[in-house]
Design a protein around this motif. Structure first.
Motif, PDB file in Angstrom:
ATOM      1  N   ALA A 155       0.817  -1.209   0.000  1.00 25.11           N
ATOM      2  CA  ALA A 155       0.000   0.000   0.000  1.00 25.11           C
ATOM      3  C   ALA A 155       0.852   1.260   0.000  1.00 25.11           C
ATOM      4  O   ALA A 155       0.420   2.298  -0.501  1.00 25.11           O
ATOM      5  N   ALA A 156       2.071   1.180   0.542  1.00 26.32           N
ATOM      6  CA  ALA A 156       2.948   2.349   0.562  1.00 26.32           C
ATOM      7  C   ALA A 156       3.538   2.652  -0.809  1.00 26.32           C
ATOM      8  O   ALA A 156       4.014   3.767  -1.039  1.00 26.32           O
ATOM      9  N   ASN A 157       3.527   1.689  -1.735  1.00 28.71           N
ATOM     10  CA  ASN A 157       4.064   1.893  -3.080  1.00 28.71           C
ATOM     11  C   ASN A 157       3.043   1.382  -4.084  1.00 28.71           C
ATOM     12  O   ASN A 157       3.246   0.369  -4.754  1.00 28.71           O
ATOM     13  N   PRO A 158       1.905   2.079  -4.218  1.00 29.99           N
ATOM     14  CA  PRO A 158       0.808   1.546  -5.041  1.00 29.99           C
ATOM     15  C   PRO A 158       1.107   1.505  -6.522  1.00 29.99           C
ATOM     16  O   PRO A 158       0.427   0.805  -7.269  1.00 29.99           O
ATOM     17  N   GLY A 159       2.118   2.236  -6.994  1.00 29.53           N
ATOM     18  CA  GLY A 159       2.404   2.262  -8.416  1.00 29.53           C
ATOM     19  C   GLY A 159       3.295   1.145  -8.911  1.00 29.53           C
ATOM     20  O   GLY A 159       3.584   1.068 -10.109  1.00 29.53           O
ATOM     21  N   CYS A 160       3.755   0.267  -8.022  1.00 34.90           N
ATOM     22  CA  CYS A 160       4.680  -0.793  -8.413  1.00 34.90           C
ATOM     23  C   CYS A 160       3.884  -2.023  -8.852  1.00 34.90           C
ATOM     24  O   CYS A 160       3.379  -2.792  -8.030  1.00 34.90           O
ATOM     25  N   LYS A 161       3.769  -2.232 -10.161  1.00 37.28           N
ATOM     26  CA  LYS A 161       3.065  -3.393 -10.687  1.00 37.28           C
ATOM     27  C   LYS A 161       3.835  -4.678 -10.417  1.00 37.28           C
ATOM     28  O   LYS A 161       3.240  -5.748 -10.285  1.00 37.28           O
ATOM     29  N   ARG A 162       5.165  -4.573 -10.337  1.00 32.08           N
ATOM     30  CA  ARG A 162       5.979  -5.770 -10.105  1.00 32.08           C
ATOM     31  C   ARG A 162       5.650  -6.381  -8.755  1.00 32.08           C
ATOM     32  O   ARG A 162       5.427  -7.589  -8.634  1.00 32.08           O
ATOM     33  N   ASP A 195     -16.442   8.475   1.604  1.00 30.64           N
ATOM     34  CA  ASP A 195     -16.254   7.811   0.327  1.00 30.64           C
ATOM     35  C   ASP A 195     -15.766   6.392   0.485  1.00 30.64           C
ATOM     36  O   ASP A 195     -15.603   5.684  -0.495  1.00 30.64           O
ATOM     37  N   LEU A 196     -15.539   5.955   1.711  1.00 29.12           N
ATOM     38  CA  LEU A 196     -15.072   4.596   1.946  1.00 29.12           C
ATOM     39  C   LEU A 196     -15.938   3.969   3.032  1.00 29.12           C
ATOM     40  O   LEU A 196     -15.505   3.782   4.150  1.00 29.12           O
ATOM     41  N   PRO A 197     -17.188   3.635   2.734  1.00 27.69           N
ATOM     42  CA  PRO A 197     -18.052   3.063   3.761  1.00 27.69           C
ATOM     43  C   PRO A 197     -17.552   1.707   4.203  1.00 27.69           C
ATOM     44  O   PRO A 197     -17.040   0.926   3.408  1.00 27.69           O
ATOM     45  N   THR A 198     -17.724   1.452   5.498  1.00 25.08           N
ATOM     46  CA  THR A 198     -17.279   0.170   6.032  1.00 25.08           C
ATOM     47  C   THR A 198     -18.027  -0.990   5.402  1.00 25.08           C
ATOM     48  O   THR A 198     -17.478  -2.061   5.180  1.00 25.08           O
ATOM     49  N   VAL A 229      -5.951   4.381   2.509  1.00 22.95           N
ATOM     50  CA  VAL A 229      -4.984   4.087   1.456  1.00 22.95           C
ATOM     51  C   VAL A 229      -4.834   2.578   1.270  1.00 22.95           C
ATOM     52  O   VAL A 229      -4.799   2.068   0.139  1.00 22.95           O
ATOM     53  N   THR A 230      -4.751   1.848   2.363  1.00 29.65           N
ATOM     54  CA  THR A 230      -4.583   0.400   2.280  1.00 29.65           C
ATOM     55  C   THR A 230      -5.796  -0.251   1.642  1.00 29.65           C
ATOM     56  O   THR A 230      -5.666  -1.162   0.815  1.00 29.65           O
ATOM     57  N   ARG A 231      -6.984   0.214   1.996  1.00 29.72           N
ATOM     58  CA  ARG A 231      -8.183  -0.379   1.426  1.00 29.72           C
ATOM     59  C   ARG A 231      -8.262  -0.140  -0.075  1.00 29.72           C
ATOM     60  O   ARG A 231      -8.626  -1.033  -0.844  1.00 29.72           O
ATOM     61  N   ARG A 232      -7.896   1.066  -0.515  1.00 28.56           N
ATOM     62  CA  ARG A 232      -7.910   1.328  -1.954  1.00 28.56           C
ATOM     63  C   ARG A 232      -6.910   0.445  -2.678  1.00 28.56           C
ATOM     64  O   ARG A 232      -7.165  -0.056  -3.773  1.00 28.56           O
ATOM     65  N   GLN A 233      -5.737   0.248  -2.072  1.00 23.20           N
ATOM     66  CA  GLN A 233      -4.736  -0.585  -2.717  1.00 23.20           C
ATOM     67  C   GLN A 233      -5.167  -2.047  -2.757  1.00 23.20           C
ATOM     68  O   GLN A 233      -4.927  -2.752  -3.744  1.00 23.20           O
TER      69      GLN A 233
END
Length: 462
Positions: A49-56, A255-258, A317-321
């Protein structure tokens, strides 16, 4: 009379079963047919989650690839991990915090998070042992339900939680979960780094907060299932009012309902459907607090001290990732046919397979990913600006390589109206003056079309 065709049942699965089965098979092929999957833990999910852009990292973690073995096979063994000394010191400190049935730990939770509640004179520590991870997760859910109904301070030592990641369960084991007398749940993170004068290293606290946010998400899934009632049905619809939240408890972002965290079969209902042991009033679905307790050694001693950490931002952030991880099939579809990350493959084939997936390296990866050394070498070879840090990459805008930056600073390329280019040229001019280059005169780097001005020694321009 014409026969009426039966109406098709709506698809209640977020991912179609056939597609999910195909994805699991595809990920198994990427991992290697004879390679067991590497289970995901909270530390790995927080780093992802801290590096969401890393596809690898997304595809490797989703496929359950052992990145440490992969790094060794690539010739870049990882130094990532905890030393044996730090591991033993952390275990000794955790044992001290949880001594005497967790009396000190419960005292810290009461002092830092719930001072208005009844002091924990004698807490309850249920036995969570069971056979296999599925048995432990079921035993943890049962213990949480019983503690919520009992309405007394309860300490769950190393409970096991399950979180669905890309269609596969990830088993997570927090240090402790405390159930308050009001039925709310708090995650406790115990770390061995010191807290000096009431504060600790910001980077380490941030990593602990991201890890605790993963546990909060997993606990919310358990609370949603308990809120659906003992038989999976809704509770009493008559009690639809929201329970009053404590001052330390904040609602989830709008925007992030449980409720969106649960699959339709786990959809939360309005009430827990049980009675409180203290007042006999029906209670709502258990509340998972978004403020966790971080326990560390105080100053240079081995005495525990605690600090309340709000993890709402990290949870979001973690939930979105994690939601993005459900689309790793899109990354897998872009890979060449026959791609495999098995460490048993020849180094050349393995390197080609790893390089077929784009990576987003940053210096922070050195403390969070086993492939950091391999990605750093390739990032430096390509001259990528991200190897110098994410903050610098953000400042440079469209300049993505070191060659582009140097060329723009020298005035050879780049748009002069670009703030990043203008700042680079100004910095290059100041550097030339500081090094004494062109001591006889000073030439300004100006946009194209303007004539430079030269100044004689001893004269300055206002």
């Amino acid at each position: 009379m014409p026969s009426r065709e039966p109406r098709p049942e709506p698809n209640r699965e977020r991912v179609p079963p056939a597609r999910r089965t195909g994805l699991r098979q595809r990920l198994a092929e990427l991992r290697g047919p004879a390679v067991p999957p590497q289970p995901l833990d909270a530390r790995a999910l927080a780093a992802l989650a801290a590096n969401p852009g890393c596809k690898r990292r997304a595809i490797l973690d989703g496929a359950g690839v052992n990145k440490a073995a992969l790094a060794s096979a690539l010739g870049s063994p990882s130094a990532f991990g905890q030393s044996q000394f730090a591991f033993m010191r952390g275990n000794a400190f955790e044992a001290r915090v949880k001594a005497d049935g967790g009396a000190e730990l419960l005292r810290l939770v009461h002092e830092k998070l719930d001072a208005g509640a009844v002091p924990p004179t004698a807490g309850v520590a249920p036995d969570l042992s069971a056979v296999g991870p599925e048995g432990r997760t079921a035993r943890t859910a049962l213990a949480l339900r019983e503690a919520t109904e009992a309405g007394v301070w309860t300490l769950l030592d190393h409970p096991l939680l399950a979180l669905d990641v890309a269609g596969s369960p990830a088993f997570l084991e927090p240090d402790a979960v405390v159930v308050h007398p009001d039925g709310s749940w708090t995650v406790v993170e115990i770390k061995s780094f010191p807290m000096l004068d009431g504060s600790a290293d910001a980077a380490k606290v941030g990593a602990a907060a991201r890890q605790a946010a993963v546990y909060v998400l997993a606990l919310e899934r358990v609370a949603a299932r308990l809120g659906a009632g003992p038989e999976g049905g809704a509770g009493d619809a008559g009690d639809s009012g929201h329970a009053e939240a404590t001052p330390l408890t904040a609602p989830a972002p709008s925007d992030l309902p449980t409720a969106a965290l649960a699959t339709p079969t786990e959809a939360p209902a309005e009430t827990l459907g049980t009675r409180s042991a203290q007042d006999g009033i029906r209670t709502r679905q258990p509340e998972v607090r978004h403020t966790v307790l971080l326990v560390c050694p105080k100053d240079f001693s081995n005495l525990p001290t605690g600090s309340a950490v709000d993890v709402r931002k990290q949870r979001s952030v973690t939930r979105r990732q994690l939601d993005r991880l459900t689309r790793i099939e899109d990354i897998a579809d872009l890979l060449p046919e026959g791609t495999c990350f098995s460490p048993d493959l020849p180094t050349a084939d393995l390197t080609a397979a790893v390089e077929s997936v784009s990576a987003t390296y940053a210096p922070e990866c050195l403390s969070a990913c086993e492939l950091a050394f391999h990605c750093r070498d390739h990032s430096r070879a390509e001259g990528a600006v991200t190897s110098l840090g994410r903050s610098l990459r953000a400042e440079l805008g469209g300049l993505t390589t070191v060659d582009d930056v140097l060329s723009a600073a020298r005035g050879k390329t780049g748009d002069p109206t670009d703030p990043a280019v203008a700042a680079l040229r100004r910095a290059a001019q100041l550097r030339a003056e500081a090094l004494g280059e062109g001591r006889g005169s000073r030439t300004e780097v100006l946009p194209s079309g303007e004539q430079p001005r030269s100044e004689a020694p001893g004269h300055t321009t206002c």
